[in-house]
Design a protein around this motif. Structure first.
Motif, mmCIF file in Angstrom:
data_model
loop_
_atom_site.group_PDB
_atom_site.id
_atom_site.type_symbol
_atom_site.label_atom_id
_atom_site.label_comp_id
_atom_site.label_asym_id
_atom_site.label_seq_id
_atom_site.Cartn_x
_atom_site.Cartn_y
_atom_site.Cartn_z
ATOM 1 N N ALA A 122 7.397 -3.656 -5.721
ATOM 2 C CA ALA A 122 7.126 -5.086 -5.924
ATOM 3 C C ALA A 122 7.876 -5.616 -7.142
ATOM 4 O O ALA A 122 8.349 -6.761 -7.134
ATOM 5 C CB ALA A 122 5.619 -5.313 -6.075
ATOM 6 N N LEU A 123 7.987 -4.800 -8.184
ATOM 7 C CA LEU A 123 8.732 -5.230 -9.366
ATOM 8 C C LEU A 123 10.220 -5.370 -9.056
ATOM 9 O O LEU A 123 10.877 -6.309 -9.530
ATOM 10 C CB LEU A 123 8.515 -4.241 -10.507
ATOM 11 C CG LEU A 123 7.115 -4.218 -11.123
ATOM 12 C CD1 LEU A 123 7.010 -3.144 -12.196
ATOM 13 C CD2 LEU A 123 6.738 -5.584 -11.701
ATOM 14 N N VAL A 124 10.758 -4.457 -8.252
ATOM 15 C CA VAL A 124 12.164 -4.578 -7.852
ATOM 16 C C VAL A 124 12.351 -5.842 -7.013
ATOM 17 O O VAL A 124 13.325 -6.588 -7.188
ATOM 18 C CB VAL A 124 12.623 -3.328 -7.066
ATOM 19 C CG1 VAL A 124 14.070 -3.489 -6.618
ATOM 20 C CG2 VAL A 124 12.493 -2.082 -7.933
ATOM 21 N N ALA A 199 2.613 -10.485 -4.431
ATOM 22 C CA ALA A 199 1.650 -11.382 -3.785
ATOM 23 C C ALA A 199 1.154 -10.857 -2.448
ATOM 24 O O ALA A 199 0.135 -11.341 -1.928
ATOM 25 C CB ALA A 199 2.279 -12.762 -3.592
ATOM 26 N N ALA A 200 1.838 -9.887 -1.885
ATOM 27 C CA ALA A 200 1.440 -9.353 -0.577
ATOM 28 C C ALA A 200 0.335 -8.310 -0.681
ATOM 29 O O ALA A 200 -0.195 -7.864 0.341
ATOM 30 C CB ALA A 200 2.642 -8.743 0.124
ATOM 31 N N TRP A 201 -0.021 -7.923 -1.918
ATOM 32 C CA TRP A 201 -1.039 -6.890 -2.104
ATOM 33 C C TRP A 201 -2.238 -7.436 -2.858
ATOM 34 O O TRP A 201 -2.097 -8.225 -3.787
ATOM 35 C CB TRP A 201 -0.459 -5.718 -2.901
ATOM 36 C CG TRP A 201 0.655 -4.994 -2.235
ATOM 37 C CD1 TRP A 201 1.973 -4.981 -2.610
ATOM 38 C CD2 TRP A 201 0.572 -4.177 -1.066
ATOM 39 N NE1 TRP A 201 2.706 -4.215 -1.742
ATOM 40 C CE2 TRP A 201 1.884 -3.703 -0.797
ATOM 41 C CE3 TRP A 201 -0.483 -3.800 -0.229
ATOM 42 C CZ2 TRP A 201 2.158 -2.868 0.284
ATOM 43 C CZ3 TRP A 201 -0.199 -2.970 0.842
ATOM 44 C CH2 TRP A 201 1.094 -2.513 1.093
ATOM 45 N N ASP A 214 0.319 -8.052 3.257
ATOM 46 C CA ASP A 214 0.005 -9.312 3.919
ATOM 47 C C ASP A 214 0.806 -10.416 3.248
ATOM 48 O O ASP A 214 0.547 -10.769 2.091
ATOM 49 C CB ASP A 214 -1.495 -9.596 3.820
ATOM 50 C CG ASP A 214 -1.891 -10.892 4.525
ATOM 51 O OD1 ASP A 214 -1.028 -11.487 5.196
ATOM 52 O OD2 ASP A 214 -3.056 -11.312 4.377
ATOM 53 N N LEU A 215 1.756 -10.962 3.966
ATOM 54 C CA LEU A 215 2.588 -12.035 3.424
ATOM 55 C C LEU A 215 2.017 -13.417 3.727
ATOM 56 O O LEU A 215 2.651 -14.423 3.430
ATOM 57 C CB LEU A 215 4.001 -11.937 4.007
ATOM 58 C CG LEU A 215 4.797 -10.685 3.607
ATOM 59 C CD1 LEU A 215 6.124 -10.652 4.339
ATOM 60 C CD2 LEU A 215 5.011 -10.643 2.103
#
Length: 269
Positions: A122-124, A199-201, A214-215
């Motif tokens: 997620a950071l990448v 944001a998806a987690w 979940d997007l």
């Protein structure tokens, strides 16, 4: 030990005698409950495992034997026995008392790396280069790359990654000295591998191996690009060209997406 190992030393004999006396007293009062339903302890263990713990961790923190928790969750397949249906009250209470706290796991203990890997991905996706993340963690890039591919990670490393994630997940790499070309390269690297953004987690899913990101509601690509560009402008003051670089697309592609999104909005309003 007195029952299972047939130990007859004085402490074991005294403990067995006290247990017998207590059982007799409770039976006389009609309050003897040798077993309770195992489902609450099993459900709590499932919750702990979704947060990154494993059977060995739950056993360690509850003071129970590994086999007790393993049989609770998996039964005994070799003997064709189902998961435990009833537990001693003290066993159930001990398992239910285990908090979902990564900080309680001993540093060198190996654990599932799913949550660690997802946080770094997620950071990448946010634009943080892999080399920068490795430096932030004090790791050599080669070791960092191996960790990103590993299914296991030490608890100390998992804690370090969690702290890094909490600090950087919503931070703009550009405001921390990362050049735009490296931000764009990191974002494209993540998109090419379908790495999910932060944001998806949710906190309850990021560590769960069987969870899917979940997007949110599916929207057309031009709408998503327009919304992302608006957010970058409002939150970080990005120009449209800067936003296009950040999103890994050409500026004219972003211009067209924004124009199309505005036409769609005008038609529905």
């Amino acid at each position: 030990m007195y029952v299972n190992e047939r130990c007859r030393c004085e402490p074991c004999t005294a403990a067995n005698r006290e247990a017998e006396n207590r059982r007799n007293r409770l039976s006389a009062y009609g309050r003897w409950e040798p077993y309770v339903d195992a489902e609450p302890a099993r459900e709590h263990s499932r919750f702990l495992m979704r947060r990154g713990m494993e059977i060995a961790h739950i056993a360690q923190l509850s003071g129970q034997a590994y086999s007790t928790v393993d049989h609770l969750m998996n039964g005994r397949p070799a003997r064709q026995r189902p998961p435990t249906r009833r537990l001693r009250p003290a066993t159930s209470t001990a398992i239910l008392a285990v908090p979902a706290n990564l900080d309680l796991i001993q540093g060198a203990t190996e654990m599932d790396a799913t949550g660690t890997r997802r946080r770094l991905q997620a950071l990448v996706r946010r634009g943080w280069p892999l080399a920068r993340l490795a430096r932030e963690l004090g790791m050599h890039p080669a070791n960092f790359g191996s960790m990103m591919r590993s299914s296991r990670v030490q608890a100390d490393t998992a804690r370090a990654v969690r702290r890094l994630y909490d600090r950087l997940w919503n931070a703009d790499p550009a405001q921390h000295g990362v050049e735009q070309r490296y931000i764009t390269r990191a974002t494209k690297h993540a998109l090419a591998r379908d790495w999910a953004p932060a944001a998806a987690w949710d906190d309850d899913t990021i560590d769960a191996p069987d969870a899917a990101f979940d997007l949110g509601a599916q929207v057309p690509r031009h709408v998503a690009l327009a919304e992302d560009a608006d957010w970058l402008a409002e939150e970080h003051g990005y120009s449209r060209r800067h936003a296009a670089d950040r999103l890994g697309i050409a500026k004219n592609t972003l211009d067209q997406s924004i124009s199309r999104a505005r036409r769609d909005q005008a038609m529905t309003s």
